[in-house]
Design an enzyme around this catalytic site. Structure first.
Site, mmCIF file in Angstrom:
data_model
loop_
_atom_site.group_PDB
_atom_site.id
_atom_site.type_symbol
_atom_site.label_atom_id
_atom_site.label_comp_id
_atom_site.label_asym_id
_atom_site.label_seq_id
_atom_site.Cartn_x
_atom_site.Cartn_y
_atom_site.Cartn_z
ATOM 1 N N THR A 218 20.449 35.973 -8.224
ATOM 2 C CA THR A 218 19.884 36.307 -8.085
ATOM 3 C C THR A 218 18.523 36.605 -6.583
ATOM 4 O O THR A 218 17.897 37.554 -6.722
ATOM 5 C CB THR A 218 18.218 35.423 -8.568
ATOM 6 O OG1 THR A 218 19.212 34.716 -10.231
ATOM 7 C CG2 THR A 218 17.680 35.111 -9.108
ATOM 8 N N GLU B 126 18.224 41.239 -26.673
ATOM 9 C CA GLU B 126 17.562 41.630 -25.264
ATOM 10 C C GLU B 126 17.593 43.102 -25.457
ATOM 11 O O GLU B 126 16.719 43.782 -25.967
ATOM 12 C CB GLU B 126 18.081 41.272 -24.310
ATOM 13 C CG GLU B 126 17.660 39.945 -23.340
ATOM 14 C CD GLU B 126 18.306 39.352 -22.418
ATOM 15 O OE1 GLU B 126 18.469 38.399 -21.955
ATOM 16 O OE2 GLU B 126 19.038 40.349 -21.893
ATOM 17 N N ARG C 66 26.837 41.630 -13.982
ATOM 18 C CA ARG C 66 26.134 40.286 -13.461
ATOM 19 C C ARG C 66 27.061 40.255 -11.783
ATOM 20 O O ARG C 66 26.448 39.913 -10.663
ATOM 21 C CB ARG C 66 26.623 39.278 -14.295
ATOM 22 C CG ARG C 66 25.274 39.099 -15.541
ATOM 23 C CD ARG C 66 24.504 38.640 -14.967
ATOM 24 N NE ARG C 66 24.103 37.461 -14.976
ATOM 25 C CZ ARG C 66 23.024 37.289 -14.543
ATOM 26 N NH1 ARG C 66 21.638 37.427 -14.864
ATOM 27 N NH2 ARG C 66 22.167 35.875 -13.594
ATOM 28 N N ASN D 96 13.494 41.849 -7.464
ATOM 29 C CA ASN D 96 15.091 41.832 -7.099
ATOM 30 C C ASN D 96 16.447 42.640 -7.859
ATOM 31 O O ASN D 96 17.461 42.420 -7.903
ATOM 32 C CB ASN D 96 15.696 40.563 -7.166
ATOM 33 C CG ASN D 96 15.466 39.932 -8.384
ATOM 34 O OD1 ASN D 96 14.856 40.805 -9.294
ATOM 35 N ND2 ASN D 96 16.707 38.499 -8.808
ATOM 36 N N PHE E 163 7.136 30.163 -11.331
ATOM 37 C CA PHE E 163 7.239 31.723 -11.325
ATOM 38 C C PHE E 163 6.583 32.571 -12.049
ATOM 39 O O PHE E 163 6.532 33.920 -12.202
ATOM 40 C CB PHE E 163 8.181 31.429 -10.227
ATOM 41 C CG PHE E 163 9.960 32.238 -10.873
ATOM 42 C CD1 PHE E 163 9.782 33.061 -11.659
ATOM 43 C CD2 PHE E 163 10.443 31.049 -10.257
ATOM 44 C CE1 PHE E 163 11.095 32.840 -12.880
ATOM 45 C CE2 PHE E 163 11.588 30.806 -11.625
ATOM 46 C CZ PHE E 163 11.980 31.452 -12.837
ATOM 47 N N ARG F 245 22.068 43.879 -5.306
ATOM 48 C CA ARG F 245 20.821 43.140 -5.078
ATOM 49 C C ARG F 245 21.247 42.836 -3.710
ATOM 50 O O ARG F 245 19.775 43.058 -2.404
ATOM 51 C CB ARG F 245 20.421 41.585 -5.527
ATOM 52 C CG ARG F 245 19.998 41.584 -7.083
ATOM 53 C CD ARG F 245 20.240 41.067 -7.467
ATOM 54 N NE ARG F 245 18.890 40.749 -8.577
ATOM 55 C CZ ARG F 245 19.133 39.794 -9.254
ATOM 56 N NH1 ARG F 245 19.886 38.848 -10.102
ATOM 57 N NH2 ARG F 245 18.172 39.858 -10.983
HETATM 58 P P1 ADP Z 1 19.008 36.644 -12.979
HETATM 59 O O1 ADP Z 1 17.278 37.786 -13.046
HETATM 60 O O2 ADP Z 1 19.529 36.213 -11.619
HETATM 61 O O3 ADP Z 1 18.971 36.085 -14.550
HETATM 62 P P2 ADP Z 1 16.802 33.892 -13.939
HETATM 63 O O4 ADP Z 1 16.400 34.095 -14.559
HETATM 64 O O5 ADP Z 1 16.618 32.843 -12.469
HETATM 65 O O6 ADP Z 1 17.614 35.579 -12.549
HETATM 66 O O7 ADP Z 1 15.416 34.959 -13.028
HETATM 67 C C1 ADP Z 1 14.223 35.409 -13.712
HETATM 68 C C2 ADP Z 1 14.478 36.389 -12.614
HETATM 69 O O8 ADP Z 1 12.684 35.643 -12.048
HETATM 70 C C3 ADP Z 1 15.169 36.396 -11.221
HETATM 71 O O9 ADP Z 1 15.596 37.835 -11.396
HETATM 72 C C4 ADP Z 1 13.459 37.231 -10.582
HETATM 73 O O10 ADP Z 1 12.893 38.766 -10.685
HETATM 74 C C5 ADP Z 1 12.817 35.935 -10.771
HETATM 75 N N1 ADP Z 1 12.997 34.795 -10.312
HETATM 76 C C6 ADP Z 1 13.612 33.943 -9.883
HETATM 77 N N2 ADP Z 1 13.507 32.697 -9.535
HETATM 78 C C7 ADP Z 1 12.021 33.026 -8.878
HETATM 79 C C8 ADP Z 1 11.712 32.471 -7.576
HETATM 80 N N3 ADP Z 1 11.902 31.418 -7.392
HETATM 81 N N4 ADP Z 1 10.441 32.817 -6.916
HETATM 82 C C9 ADP Z 1 9.635 34.303 -7.822
HETATM 83 N N5 ADP Z 1 10.539 35.249 -8.576
HETATM 84 C C10 ADP Z 1 12.104 34.653 -9.339
HETATM 85 MG MG MG Z 2 18.198 35.568 -16.229
#
Ligand code: ADP
Ligand code: MG
Length: 140
Positions: free
Chosen positions: A93, A128, A87, A114, A59, A104
């Protein structure tokens, strides 16, 4: 417990739907203080650098495209255990799996779009924050 700072992004789906104030209200109600905030248009290079850790994920392209599709609000949040606390307030997520009352669950329409980002560790929070803020732009 310690006062910490974490990095937050209100993503393009939030600015597009004009709900940044509504999301900020949830953040503040949770006891987190917005000590730095700026609305920006993220460049492709900035988004690719920010999400570098995900560059091999299927993705990644879609994620960079989304994060540069409109303005975002970058923030520094401060509070007790701010990293874990945010968090928790963000929720899972995938909004379909997010707990009731989380940002979310309340606002997000898909796992990609999201609404919010929050740092996942103290080390990443520092990295960051430094990518988007100068110390003088954070006023606690
Ligand atoms: P988080 O933001 O909860 O820390 P991750 O670090 O796993 O989640 O992923 C970063 C971002 O990538 C997510 O917030 C989301 O915008 C995107 N993302 C994660 N998994 C998917 C997926 N399966 N399909 C599309 N976008 C995704
Ligand atoms: Mg993350």
């Amino acid at each position: 417990m310690a006062t910490e700072r974490t990095f937050s992004i209100l993503k393009p789906d939030a600015t597009k739907r004009n709900i940044t104030g509504a999301v900020n209200a949830v953040i503040e109600k949770a006891g987190l203080r917005i000590v730095g905030q700026r609305r920006i248009q993220m460049s492709k290079a900035q988004a690719e650098k920010f999400y570098e850790i995900h560059k091999e994920r299927p993705f990644f392209g879609e994620l960079v495209e989304f994060m540069t599709s409109g303005p975002v609000v970058v923030q520094v949040l401060e509070g007790e255990n701010a990293i874990a606390r945010y968090r928790e307030v963000m929720g899972a997520t995938n909004p379909a799996q997010a707990a009731e009352g989380t940002i979310r669950k309340t606002f997000s329409e898909s796992v990609g779009e999201n609404t919010v980002h929050g740092s996942d560790s103290a080390e990443n929070a520092k990295i960051e924050i430094a990518q988007f803020f100068q110390d003088s732009d954070i006023v606690g």
